[in-house]
Design a protein around this motif. Structure first.
Motif, PDB file in Angstrom:
ATOM      1  N   GLY A 125       0.812  -1.211   0.000  1.00 55.83           N
ATOM      2  CA  GLY A 125       0.000   0.000   0.000  1.00 55.83           C
ATOM      3  C   GLY A 125       0.839   1.252   0.000  1.00 55.83           C
ATOM      4  N   VAL A 126       0.212   2.329  -0.448  1.00 51.64           N
ATOM      5  CA  VAL A 126       0.824   3.651  -0.417  1.00 51.64           C
ATOM      6  C   VAL A 126      -0.223   4.609   0.150  1.00 51.64           C
ATOM      7  CG1 VAL A 126       1.836   5.528  -1.734  1.00 51.64           C
ATOM      8  CG2 VAL A 126       2.260   3.158  -2.425  1.00 51.64           C
ATOM      9  N   THR A 127       0.146   5.338   1.209  1.00 55.13           N
ATOM     10  CA  THR A 127      -0.797   6.246   1.830  1.00 55.13           C
ATOM     11  C   THR A 127      -0.245   7.672   1.849  1.00 55.13           C
ATOM     12  OG1 THR A 127       0.055   5.980   4.097  1.00 55.13           O
ATOM     13  CG2 THR A 127      -1.634   4.418   3.355  1.00 55.13           C
ATOM     14  N   PHE A 128      -1.175   8.604   1.873  1.00 55.29           N
ATOM     15  CA  PHE A 128      -0.845  10.017   2.038  1.00 55.29           C
ATOM     16  C   PHE A 128      -1.626  10.524   3.241  1.00 55.29           C
ATOM     17  CE2 PHE A 128      -1.734  14.524   1.330  1.00 55.29           C
ATOM     18  CZ  PHE A 128      -0.440  15.016   1.203  1.00 55.29           C
ATOM     19  N   GLY A 129      -0.995  11.371   4.075  1.00 59.42           N
ATOM     20  CA  GLY A 129      -1.701  11.807   5.276  1.00 59.42           C
ATOM     21  C   GLY A 129      -1.213  13.120   5.842  1.00 59.42           C
ATOM     22  N   ILE A 130      -1.804  13.443   6.989  1.00 59.84           N
ATOM     23  CA  ILE A 130      -1.507  14.674   7.711  1.00 59.84           C
ATOM     24  C   ILE A 130      -1.001  14.324   9.100  1.00 59.84           C
ATOM     25  CG2 ILE A 130      -2.421  16.843   8.612  1.00 59.84           C
ATOM     26  CD1 ILE A 130      -2.312  16.775   5.603  1.00 59.84           C
ATOM     27  N   ALA A 131       0.137  14.900   9.502  1.00 61.44           N
ATOM     28  CA  ALA A 131       0.699  14.680  10.831  1.00 61.44           C
ATOM     29  C   ALA A 131       0.323  15.831  11.749  1.00 61.44           C
ATOM     30  CB  ALA A 131       2.224  14.562  10.745  1.00 61.44           C
ATOM     31  N   PHE A 132       0.108  15.512  13.012  1.00 64.57           N
ATOM     32  CA  PHE A 132      -0.244  16.550  13.989  1.00 64.57           C
ATOM     33  C   PHE A 132       0.179  16.142  15.388  1.00 64.57           C
ATOM     34  CE2 PHE A 132      -3.801  13.696  13.512  1.00 64.57           C
ATOM     35  CZ  PHE A 132      -4.271  13.483  14.781  1.00 64.57           C
TER      36      PHE A 132
END
Length: 205
Positions: free
Chosen positions: A198-205
């Protein structure tokens, strides 16, 4: 309150804010490949220590056409369902803290799929096909291990790629046509081993 005190408080606040901005401990991600099979796959990763994290993934499949429809009068079989996948990540990089760099992650996986629609059966005697209604469910449980690489860009954006072997034990119950595991995408009658990627894109916080 004098100027030196105010300046000290402002400086302290700036240091705290900068530290918090750099200390990202959570990431929300979406898989960018799964929509091909009408599936939305979301995951949440939380940092546990400087070398480890925990991730929980949830996937939802809605009306995926398994056979694409075999004539003008039928839409074929459609599959819907959900999956749950917890994993524990060991980060291997000495340059970066957890949630960045290469990692190894053992995982567990549960998947429930429901399939409804029309099933086409071949008759070896007549050489023709007949159509039957089908209502089937598949439940699968297993696990595996993946190797991956996680990048955090500008302390905000996440890119995560992974690949590894998996093992799933599954069973099918069917009302109507003889649907087996082969009728569900990614499952095979005599093979329990597979590949998870899999390949994911996201937001870190």
């Amino acid at each position: 309150m004098n100027c030196s005190t105010i300046c000290g408080l402002v400086a302290a606040a700036a240091v705290v804010a900068a530290t918090q901005a750099q200390a990202q401990t959570n990431v929300v991600k979406i898989d960018i490949i799964q929509p091909i099979v009408n599936t939305a796959a979301l995951s949440f990763e939380h940092k546990l220590s400087e070398t480890s994290s925990f991730q929980l993934g949830v996937s939802v499949t809605a009306n995926y056409r398994e056979d694409g429809g075999f004539n003008y009068y039928s839409e074929g079989r459609k599959t819907s369902g959900f999956g749950i996948m917890p994993e524990y990540r060991f980060y291997l990089s000495e340059k970066h803290p957890a949630m960045e760099g290469f990692y190894v992650a053992p995982f567990l996986r549960f998947q429930h799929l429901s399939q409804k629609g029309d099933y086409e059966l071949y008759d070896p005697i007549t050489g023709g096909y007949s159509r039957r209604k089908v209502d089937a469910t598949l439940n699968a449980f297993g696990g595996g291990v993946v190797v991956g690489r996680h990048w955090i860009f500008k302390q905000r954006f996440s890119l995560d790629a992974q690949l590894g072997p998996s093992y799933m034990v599954s069973g099918v119950s069917s009302d109507g046509a003889g649907v087996d595991k082969d009728s569900f995408l990614g499952f095979y009658d005599d093979i329990n081993y597979g590949i998870r990627g899999g390949v994911t894109f996201g937001i870190a916080f």
